[in-house]
Design an enzyme around this catalytic site. Structure first.
Site, PDB file in Angstrom:
ATOM      1  N   LYS A 110      38.363  58.477  22.490  1.00 26.38           N
ATOM      2  CA  LYS A 110      38.248  58.235  24.088  1.00 26.38           C
ATOM      3  C   LYS A 110      37.838  59.449  24.580  1.00 26.38           C
ATOM      4  O   LYS A 110      37.436  59.273  25.922  1.00 26.38           O
ATOM      5  CB  LYS A 110      39.819  57.756  24.304  1.00 26.38           C
ATOM      6  N   LYS A 192      34.993  47.782  16.834  1.00 27.55           N
ATOM      7  CA  LYS A 192      36.171  46.824  17.229  1.00 27.55           C
ATOM      8  C   LYS A 192      35.966  46.451  18.390  1.00 27.55           C
ATOM      9  O   LYS A 192      35.397  46.890  19.544  1.00 27.55           O
ATOM     10  CB  LYS A 192      37.354  47.575  17.087  1.00 27.55           C
ATOM     11  N   LYS A 195      39.210  45.903  25.158  1.00 25.22           N
ATOM     12  CA  LYS A 195      39.083  45.347  26.636  1.00 25.22           C
ATOM     13  C   LYS A 195      38.100  45.913  27.545  1.00 25.22           C
ATOM     14  O   LYS A 195      37.496  45.315  28.419  1.00 25.22           O
ATOM     15  CB  LYS A 195      40.707  45.637  27.146  1.00 25.22           C
TER      16      LYS A 195
HETATM   17  N1  AQP Z   1      39.768  44.441  18.029  1.00 29.58           N
HETATM   18  C1  AQP Z   1      40.899  44.466  17.485  1.00 29.58           C
HETATM   19  N2  AQP Z   1      41.171  43.837  16.438  1.00 29.58           N
HETATM   20  C2  AQP Z   1      42.649  43.825  16.179  1.00 29.58           C
HETATM   21  N3  AQP Z   1      43.901  44.355  16.781  1.00 29.58           N
HETATM   22  C3  AQP Z   1      43.386  44.880  17.907  1.00 29.58           C
HETATM   23  N4  AQP Z   1      44.216  45.767  18.928  1.00 29.58           N
HETATM   24  C4  AQP Z   1      43.245  46.186  20.002  1.00 29.58           C
HETATM   25  N5  AQP Z   1      41.991  45.787  19.458  1.00 29.58           N
HETATM   26  C5  AQP Z   1      42.003  45.190  18.435  1.00 29.58           C
HETATM   27  C6  AQP Z   1      45.630  45.803  18.988  1.00 29.58           C
HETATM   28  O1  AQP Z   1      46.107  45.315  19.969  1.00 29.58           O
HETATM   29  C7  AQP Z   1      47.178  45.896  20.447  1.00 29.58           C
HETATM   30  C8  AQP Z   1      47.020  46.326  21.746  1.00 29.58           C
HETATM   31  O2  AQP Z   1      46.052  47.268  22.061  1.00 29.58           O
HETATM   32  P1  AQP Z   1      46.084  48.187  23.542  1.00 29.58           P
HETATM   33  O3  AQP Z   1      45.660  47.464  24.588  1.00 29.58           O
HETATM   34  O4  AQP Z   1      47.535  48.883  23.578  1.00 29.58           O
HETATM   35  O5  AQP Z   1      45.207  49.367  23.327  1.00 29.58           O
HETATM   36  P2  AQP Z   1      43.620  49.483  22.790  1.00 29.58           P
HETATM   37  O6  AQP Z   1      44.196  49.402  21.042  1.00 29.58           O
HETATM   38  O7  AQP Z   1      43.358  50.444  23.337  1.00 29.58           O
HETATM   39  O8  AQP Z   1      43.184  47.960  23.096  1.00 29.58           O
HETATM   40  P3  AQP Z   1      41.635  47.808  23.586  1.00 29.58           P
HETATM   41  O9  AQP Z   1      41.612  46.300  23.420  1.00 29.58           O
HETATM   42  O10 AQP Z   1      40.635  48.603  22.739  1.00 29.58           O
HETATM   43  O11 AQP Z   1      41.787  48.329  24.953  1.00 29.58           O
HETATM   44  P4  AQP Z   1      41.303  49.379  25.932  1.00 29.58           P
HETATM   45  O12 AQP Z   1      39.772  48.855  26.019  1.00 29.58           O
HETATM   46  O13 AQP Z   1      41.977  49.552  27.021  1.00 29.58           O
HETATM   47  O14 AQP Z   1      41.337  50.663  24.745  1.00 29.58           O
HETATM   48  C9  AQP Z   1      47.411  47.134  19.407  1.00 29.58           C
HETATM   49  O15 AQP Z   1      48.461  46.654  18.334  1.00 29.58           O
HETATM   50  C10 AQP Z   1      45.843  47.094  18.687  1.00 29.58           C
HETATM   51  O16 AQP Z   1      45.864  47.756  17.599  1.00 29.58           O
END
Ligand code: AQP
Length: 325
Positions: A110, A192, A195
């Protein structure tokens, strides 16, 4: 058994969040004491718009309900409404070496993604996450692969605290789904699905049929024509196979047989049909919950009250052991 997990209100959830985390939550609420959180304080560690935050929180609460979280069977609430999360994070920070935070993969990734926003909150993210988990004496943390390292750190912190000050916390373990622990981007299938990345690589839980169609048809694949699971040589097709398998509840082997002579186009068309069918009810239910703001807020308030009781009691124990009251 107590389970805890949370999601950041940073935008529309995608099928990775669902398959990696929420799908496990729905199953767990039937057999464990579950606490699920909307982690708004974590959302502030990457660039965000203050004027959107409350809306994102309510939308995420409606999403939890639409996905199948049952407020009769689990507790869910907003992190910032329980001040013990930040209080405990401070205490845990005093027993965590700086190097352990600096080596976290998410911090490194990040920081690279937002070089203008490398704040102390981002570095301390795993401390707040450890506090979220330990406050509820959690044993299992259902998350996707990307969060496993943070749960392991929380476990290490719990162990260290208990050894130094006396037993207060459970040592939590990450609970990863058997498949779907890392759903990949449709555009960059070695990264991965996320969002806040390229929206074309990410299928939203509430995407309209036309969007799903466009995203799957333009999903990056290799040049071959054979539908085979091989994440090294065929990451795009393997990712689509994983998604197909999880939504259809058919094994990957079965799917390889089913699409043996199909070619990519036919396989993609079938994936589109499956996803449109599977996600339709999420879309309808969430729309309905979004019109019931008073009800959704009431559920969050009920959740806050229940979580508060557990949080206060653990916090009092931690303060006492550390010589603070
Ligand atoms: N690609 C993925 N595959 C499986 N699990 C995933 N998680 C996130 N991406 C994947 C799981 O979703 C939960 C919530 O994630 P979060 O929003 O708290 O944070 P994150 O991991 O930062 O998710 P994003 O989608 O990647 O969001 P941004 O872009 O905001 O950083 C967690 O249990 C995570 O493991």
């Amino acid at each position: 058994m107590r389970a805890f997990s949370g999601i950041r209100p940073t935008g529309e959830l995608h099928i990775g969040n669902y398959l990696g985390a929420i799908k496990q939550w729905i199953e767990l609420q039937e057999r464990a004491e579950c606490v699920f959180c909307i982690v708004d304080l974590h959302a502030m560690t990457t660039p965000y718009k203050p004027e959107r935050l409350q809306k994102n929180i309510l939308e995420l609460a409606a999403t939890y309900l639409a996905a199948g979280l049952n407020p009769e069977k689990c507790i869910f609430f907003v992190q910032s409404q329980i001040k013990e999360h930040t209080e405990l994070a401070w205490l845990l920070g005093t027993i965590t070496p700086l190097g352990e935070l600096q080596r976290m993969t998410q911090f490194k990734e990040k920081s690279k993604k937002h070089p203008e926003y490398v704040n102390a909150g981002l570095l301390n993210y795993p401390l707040l996450m450890a506090a979220d988990i330990l406050l509820y004496k959690t044993e299992v943390v259902p998350v996707g692969m990307d969060q496993k390292q943070h749960v392991e750190l929380a476990r290490e912190i719990a162990r260290r605290f208990n050894k130094k000050f006396g037993q207060v916390f459970q040592e939590p373990k990450a609970l990863l789904p058997k498949n779907g622990e890392k759903i990949m981007s449709l555009q960059k299938p070695k990264k991965k699905m996320s969002k806040t990345d390229d929206p074309r690589g990410c299928i939203g839980l509430f995407d309209e049929p036309e969007e799903i169609k466009k995203k799957i048809m333009t999903a990056v694949t290799d040049r071959g024509e054979i539908i085979k699971y091989d994440p090294q040589k065929k990451p795009g097709i393997s990712n689509l196979l994983t998604i197909y398998s999880l939504f259809s509840r058919k094994s990957i082997k079965e799917l390889e047989r089913k699409f043996k002579n199909s070619g990519y186009e036919k396989f993609k068309k079938s994936s589109i049909e499956l996803l449109i069918g599977s996600l339709g009810s999420f879309r309808r239910k969430r729309k309905e919950f979004l019109t019931r703001e008073v009800y959704v807020k009431e559920i969050l308030e009920q959740g806050r009250k229940k979580a508060q009781i557990i949080a206060e009691s653990t916090m009092a124990e931690a303060y006492k052991k550390m010589g603070l009251s």
